[in-house]
Structure formats: C-alpha cells, structure tokens
Design a protein around this motif. Structure first.
Motif, mmCIF file in Angstrom:
data_model
loop_
_atom_site.group_PDB
_atom_site.id
_atom_site.type_symbol
_atom_site.label_atom_id
_atom_site.label_comp_id
_atom_site.label_asym_id
_atom_site.label_seq_id
_atom_site.Cartn_x
_atom_site.Cartn_y
_atom_site.Cartn_z
ATOM 1 N N LYS A 1 0.862 -1.178 0.000
ATOM 2 C CA LYS A 1 0.000 0.000 0.000
ATOM 3 C C LYS A 1 0.898 1.227 0.000
ATOM 4 C CE LYS A 1 -3.912 -1.937 2.534
ATOM 5 N NZ LYS A 1 -4.686 -1.821 3.788
ATOM 6 N N ILE A 2 0.756 2.038 -1.035
ATOM 7 C CA ILE A 2 1.606 3.211 -1.200
ATOM 8 C C ILE A 2 0.756 4.468 -1.100
ATOM 9 C CG2 ILE A 2 3.156 4.453 -2.750
ATOM 10 C CD1 ILE A 2 3.938 1.716 -3.925
ATOM 11 N N CYS A 3 1.082 5.286 -0.114
ATOM 12 C CA CYS A 3 0.382 6.552 0.074
ATOM 13 C C CYS A 3 1.045 7.611 -0.790
ATOM 14 C CB CYS A 3 0.443 6.960 1.545
ATOM 15 S SG CYS A 3 -0.449 8.478 1.881
ATOM 16 N N VAL A 4 0.221 8.357 -1.514
ATOM 17 C CA VAL A 4 0.718 9.438 -2.353
ATOM 18 C C VAL A 4 0.191 10.757 -1.793
ATOM 19 C CG1 VAL A 4 0.792 10.415 -4.667
ATOM 20 C CG2 VAL A 4 0.812 7.926 -4.366
ATOM 21 N N PHE A 5 1.122 11.601 -1.362
ATOM 22 C CA PHE A 5 0.793 12.955 -0.924
ATOM 23 C C PHE A 5 0.992 13.873 -2.122
ATOM 24 C CE2 PHE A 5 2.808 11.471 3.262
ATOM 25 C CZ PHE A 5 1.588 11.128 3.827
ATOM 26 N N CYS A 6 0.013 14.728 -2.409
ATOM 27 C CA CYS A 6 0.151 15.610 -3.563
ATOM 28 C C CYS A 6 -0.888 16.721 -3.552
ATOM 29 C CB CYS A 6 0.067 14.807 -4.856
ATOM 30 S SG CYS A 6 -1.458 13.871 -5.060
ATOM 31 N N SER A 7 -0.772 17.574 -4.537
ATOM 32 C CA SER A 7 -1.601 18.761 -4.655
ATOM 33 C C SER A 7 -3.054 18.451 -5.011
ATOM 34 C CB SER A 7 -1.011 19.668 -5.743
ATOM 35 O OG SER A 7 -1.795 20.826 -5.897
ATOM 36 N N ALA A 8 -3.952 19.233 -4.443
ATOM 37 C CA ALA A 8 -5.360 19.207 -4.841
ATOM 38 C C ALA A 8 -5.647 20.391 -5.763
ATOM 39 C CB ALA A 8 -6.269 19.257 -3.617
ATOM 40 N N ASN A 9 -4.605 21.048 -6.223
ATOM 41 C CA ASN A 9 -4.734 22.224 -7.092
ATOM 42 C C ASN A 9 -4.587 21.803 -8.556
ATOM 43 O OD1 ASN A 9 -4.458 24.653 -8.458
ATOM 44 N ND2 ASN A 9 -3.080 25.548 -6.949
ATOM 45 N N SER A 10 -5.505 22.205 -9.379
ATOM 46 C CA SER A 10 -5.432 21.867 -10.803
ATOM 47 C C SER A 10 -4.675 22.912 -11.614
ATOM 48 C CB SER A 10 -6.843 21.708 -11.374
ATOM 49 O OG SER A 10 -7.468 20.598 -10.781
ATOM 50 N N ASN A 11 -4.363 24.034 -11.013
ATOM 51 C CA ASN A 11 -3.695 25.122 -11.713
ATOM 52 C C ASN A 11 -2.183 25.052 -11.494
ATOM 53 O OD1 ASN A 11 -3.457 27.415 -13.268
ATOM 54 N ND2 ASN A 11 -3.780 28.803 -11.551
ATOM 55 N N ILE A 12 -1.606 23.907 -11.899
ATOM 56 C CA ILE A 12 -0.165 23.695 -11.785
ATOM 57 C C ILE A 12 0.362 23.168 -13.122
ATOM 58 C CG2 ILE A 12 -0.185 23.361 -9.275
ATOM 59 C CD1 ILE A 12 -0.117 20.350 -9.726
ATOM 60 N N ASP A 13 1.647 23.047 -13.216
ATOM 61 C CA ASP A 13 2.308 22.609 -14.445
ATOM 62 C C ASP A 13 1.675 21.320 -14.981
ATOM 63 O OD1 ASP A 13 4.192 21.463 -16.301
ATOM 64 O OD2 ASP A 13 5.784 22.638 -15.374
ATOM 65 N N ARG A 14 1.290 21.321 -16.249
ATOM 66 C CA ARG A 14 0.646 20.162 -16.877
ATOM 67 C C ARG A 14 1.558 18.941 -16.889
ATOM 68 N NH1 ARG A 14 -3.820 21.116 -15.479
ATOM 69 N NH2 ARG A 14 -4.415 19.218 -16.500
ATOM 70 N N ASP A 15 2.865 19.163 -16.926
ATOM 71 C CA ASP A 15 3.805 18.036 -16.900
ATOM 72 C C ASP A 15 3.660 17.218 -15.617
ATOM 73 O OD1 ASP A 15 4.800 18.709 -19.387
ATOM 74 O OD2 ASP A 15 6.582 19.728 -18.587
ATOM 75 N N PHE A 16 3.303 17.881 -14.510
ATOM 76 C CA PHE A 16 3.100 17.169 -13.257
ATOM 77 C C PHE A 16 1.954 16.166 -13.383
ATOM 78 C CE2 PHE A 16 4.754 21.039 -10.647
ATOM 79 C CZ PHE A 16 6.046 20.750 -11.022
ATOM 80 N N PHE A 17 0.928 16.535 -14.149
ATOM 81 C CA PHE A 17 -0.198 15.620 -14.355
ATOM 82 C C PHE A 17 0.221 14.417 -15.192
ATOM 83 C CE2 PHE A 17 -2.336 19.416 -12.997
ATOM 84 C CZ PHE A 17 -3.384 18.932 -12.234
ATOM 85 N N THR A 18 1.026 14.660 -16.214
ATOM 86 C CA THR A 18 1.511 13.569 -17.055
ATOM 87 C C THR A 18 2.335 12.580 -16.233
ATOM 88 O OG1 THR A 18 1.537 15.007 -18.997
ATOM 89 C CG2 THR A 18 2.897 13.017 -19.097
ATOM 90 N N MET A 19 3.260 13.098 -15.434
ATOM 91 C CA MET A 19 4.120 12.231 -14.631
ATOM 92 C C MET A 19 3.340 11.532 -13.521
ATOM 93 S SD MET A 19 7.709 14.312 -14.460
ATOM 94 C CE MET A 19 7.140 15.988 -14.675
ATOM 95 N N THR A 20 2.338 12.205 -12.961
ATOM 96 C CA THR A 20 1.499 11.590 -11.930
ATOM 97 C C THR A 20 0.678 10.454 -12.520
ATOM 98 O OG1 THR A 20 1.422 13.625 -10.629
ATOM 99 C CG2 THR A 20 -0.374 12.038 -10.278
ATOM 100 N N ARG A 21 0.137 10.669 -13.707
ATOM 101 C CA ARG A 21 -0.630 9.616 -14.384
ATOM 102 C C ARG A 21 0.269 8.409 -14.650
ATOM 103 N NH1 ARG A 21 -5.172 8.598 -16.034
ATOM 104 N NH2 ARG A 21 -5.994 10.652 -15.578
ATOM 105 N N GLU A 22 1.474 8.650 -15.122
ATOM 106 C CA GLU A 22 2.420 7.557 -15.378
ATOM 107 C C GLU A 22 2.741 6.791 -14.095
ATOM 108 O OE1 GLU A 22 5.697 9.637 -17.159
ATOM 109 O OE2 GLU A 22 4.685 9.821 -19.108
ATOM 110 N N LEU A 23 2.931 7.510 -12.996
ATOM 111 C CA LEU A 23 3.224 6.873 -11.719
ATOM 112 C C LEU A 23 2.039 6.026 -11.253
ATOM 113 C CD1 LEU A 23 5.063 6.514 -9.209
ATOM 114 C CD2 LEU A 23 3.912 8.538 -8.259
ATOM 115 N N GLY A 24 0.847 6.580 -11.291
ATOM 116 C CA GLY A 24 -0.346 5.843 -10.867
ATOM 117 C C GLY A 24 -0.566 4.587 -11.684
ATOM 118 N N THR A 25 -0.358 4.695 -12.977
ATOM 119 C CA THR A 25 -0.508 3.543 -13.865
ATOM 120 C C THR A 25 0.519 2.467 -13.536
ATOM 121 O OG1 THR A 25 -1.388 4.947 -15.632
ATOM 122 C CG2 THR A 25 -0.445 2.813 -16.287
#
Length: 135
Positions: free
Chosen positions: A2-26
């Motif tokens: 079980k891996i806990c991920v701490f991260c932003s609840a803000n959507s107004n951040i660098d789009r690259d962070f979303f790409t890398m987060t999606r890759e990590l989650g997958t």
C-alpha cells in the motif's frame, strides 16, 4: 504494498506534473500496489486515483468531512475511509500505508511529509518517504 501518495489538490499547476502523476499511478497499479490518497477529486489527487483505477489498481481514499461537505470526493475509490479532520486523515493514511511518495503540492503536502518523517524519527514506524522530484 500500500503506497500513500501525498500531492496537490490544485489543478492550476504545471501540466507536466499531471503527465508524470498519471504515469506513476498507472505503473504502481500495474505492479500490483494499492494507492492510498486524500480522497479529493481535484488536482494531482484525482489524477493519481484515476490513473491507478484505470490501470486496474485498488484505491483507498481517506476523506475529511470538509471535503465531503464541499462536494469534492473522488469517484475513483474502492475503499472510502471517512475522517473528521486533517490530523485524523494523516494518522489513518500512515496506518494504512507501507510507503509514502510525495509529489508536488502545497502546505498540506509538506505537513503530511513532515508528520510522517517526524513519526519515523521518534520510532512510531520505519516506513520510507520518497520525494519525487518532477522538475
């Protein structure tokens, strides 16, 4: 694991962070890990939960009542653990998790990281905290 991920609840951040987060989650889901997160349907929190769920993974959300009252609960949870406040959320996330990964975030993410690190320092657990540098 079980891996806990701490991260932003803000959507107004660098789009690259979303790409890398999606890759990590997958990747974590494909490797058979369960994601534990703060249960919010915004920002990187929603991104990690959606990615893990889409990849067939299990997702545990620890959701404070204020998040629910404001209508921002993620729909990507297999297990929904309600809690009273942020201190409860941190304690429940620590109890649920074997490892912690911190992604970009704000004051809440820093609070979570320091709480886990402080707890380890005085011997409450021996779990690792990984700071994922996405820059």
């Amino acid at each position: 694991m079980k891996i806990c991920v701490f991260c932003s609840a803000n959507s107004n951040i660098d789009r690259d962070f979303f790409t890398m987060t999606r890759e990590l989650g997958t990747r974590l889901a494909q490797e058979g890990h369960t994601i534990v997160f703060g249960g919010t349907d915004m920002g990187l929190m929603e991104c990690i939960a959606d990615a893990a769920k889409t990849a067939g993974g299990q997702v545990i959300g620890v959701v404070p009542t204020k998040v629910e009252e404001n209508g921002h609960t993620s729909q990507h949870m297999d297990v929904h653990i309600p809690c009273d406040n942020l201190n409860d959320r941190k304690a429940l996330m620590m109890a649920q998790s074997d490892l912690f990964i911190a992604l970009p975030g704000g004051i809440g993410t820093l609070d979570e990281v320091f709480s886990v690190a402080a707890s380890a320092t005085i011997g409450y657990h021996q779990k690792r905290v990984v700071l994922y540098n996405m820059t």
